[in-house]
Design an enzyme around this catalytic site. Structure first.
Site, PDB file in Angstrom:
ATOM      1  N   PRO A   1       0.832  -1.217   0.000  1.00  0.00           N
ATOM      2  CA  PRO A   1       0.000   0.000   0.000  1.00  0.00           C
ATOM      3  C   PRO A   1       0.861   1.259   0.000  1.00  0.00           C
ATOM      4  O   PRO A   1       1.896   1.315   0.648  1.00  0.00           O
ATOM      5  CB  PRO A   1      -0.794  -0.091   1.300  1.00  0.00           C
ATOM      6  CG  PRO A   1      -0.387  -1.336   1.983  1.00  0.00           C
ATOM      7  CD  PRO A   1       0.710  -1.993   1.220  1.00  0.00           C
ATOM      8  N   GLU A   2       0.437   2.244  -0.758  1.00  0.00           N
ATOM      9  CA  GLU A   2       1.096   3.548  -0.772  1.00  0.00           C
ATOM     10  C   GLU A   2       0.105   4.570  -0.215  1.00  0.00           C
ATOM     11  O   GLU A   2      -0.972   4.212   0.265  1.00  0.00           O
ATOM     12  CB  GLU A   2       1.547   3.884  -2.201  1.00  0.00           C
ATOM     13  CG  GLU A   2       2.524   2.828  -2.746  1.00  0.00           C
ATOM     14  CD  GLU A   2       3.103   3.174  -4.115  1.00  0.00           C
ATOM     15  OE1 GLU A   2       3.097   4.360  -4.489  1.00  0.00           O
ATOM     16  OE2 GLU A   2       3.560   2.244  -4.803  1.00  0.00           O
TER      17      GLU A   2
END
Ligand SMILES: [Zn+2]
Length: 277
Positions: free
Chosen positions: A2-3
């Site tokens: 995840p960013e």
């Protein structure tokens, strides 16, 4: 992994479900995450406390508790934070369950256990947040500020964008998309960018992150939002993961390994400029 957009989507999904509820119980599995407070500390600072707000710094979810304690959650590479009743049969790799007021469970699932779940007492500024760089949407981040951070640096712009101590929350996928949209070769030394270059980098960073948040985050392999639904943005990646496919200009997207990670770029839209090497 995840960013920033994925974590922001999770935050927006969880906040209306969780804010205002008290923590009633914490169940901790046998296997520890990479960084995890002791069950005693988690219970001491969470139980009976109401969640006052749910924020985000970089890729950390920041739970502000009644009384001043802070719970930090980082999803690592494969972490999922899901709210609702635990499915039956239960999902594998659930390491922590937070039982909330009103019959809601918040559970942390992580196959590779690179996640972090850390609690800090009232009055303590969580040390991990001191390492987090500027938020890409903050007013302090301007083209001139970025140019100042990059001054004299020979390391590639791609690695500069990935440095979470400078700009928070940009990972490999969005760094590739940003550089493609800004027309900059990923190997360009960061210190060589001009002010107009930084202007494009910042504008594309904000446009792409905002778009990804609106679309519900990107799913590449292992990310699910707080309802367990895959994000939709993966359909729109224009450079990342597209080696061998045509760019919008007709040239072929290429792959390059930088600091052990794949960069995807178009040699025509993102030419290396003279004097870069
Ligand atoms: Zn192209």
């Amino acid at each position: 992994m995840p960013e920033l957009p994925e974590v922001e989507v999770i935050r927006r999904g969880l906040a209306p479900l969780l804010v205002g509820r008290r923590f009633l119980a914490v169940q901790v599995g046998d296997k520890r995450l990479r960084q995890q407070s002791s069950p005693q500390d988690l219970r001491r600072w969470l139980l009976g406390r109401r969640l006052e707000s749910l924020g985000r710094r970089g890729k950390y979810l920041v739970f502000h508790l009644e009384g001043g304690a802070t719970l930090l959650i980082h999803l690592g590479m494969t972490g999922h934070l899901l709210a609702g009743p635990i499915p039956s049969p239960p999902l594998p790799h659930v390491h922590l369950v937070f039982r909330m007021e009103g019959g809601l469970d918040l559970f942390f699932q992580d196959t590779r256990r690179f996640g972090q779940v850390l609690v800090f007492p009232p009055g303590v500024d969580p040390p991990p947040l001191a390492q987090v760089g500027a938020e890409p949407f903050s007013r302090k981040v301007t083209p001139a500020w970025l140019a100042e951070q990059a001054r004299g640096r020979s390391r590639p712009i791609k690695n500069f964008l990935l440095d979470a101590r400078i700009l928070a929350g940009i990972g490999n996928i969005y760094a590739c998309e940003i550089l493609w949209a800004a027309g900059l070769h990923p190997a360009t030394p960061a210190g060589r960018l001009t002010l107009p270059d930084w202007d494009r980098v910042l504008a594309e960073t904000r446009r792409i992150l905002k778009h990804a948040i609106r679309k519900g985050g990107t799913t590449v392999s292992d990310y699910l939002n707080s309802k367990g639904e895959a994000g939709l943005f993966q359909l729109e990646l224009l450079a990342y993961g597209r080696a061998g496919e045509p760019c919008r200009c007709g040239a072929t997207i290429q792959r390059l390994v930088q600091a052990g990670r794949s960069s995807f770029f178009c040699p025509v839209c993102q030419p290396l400029r003279d004097g870069n090497h």
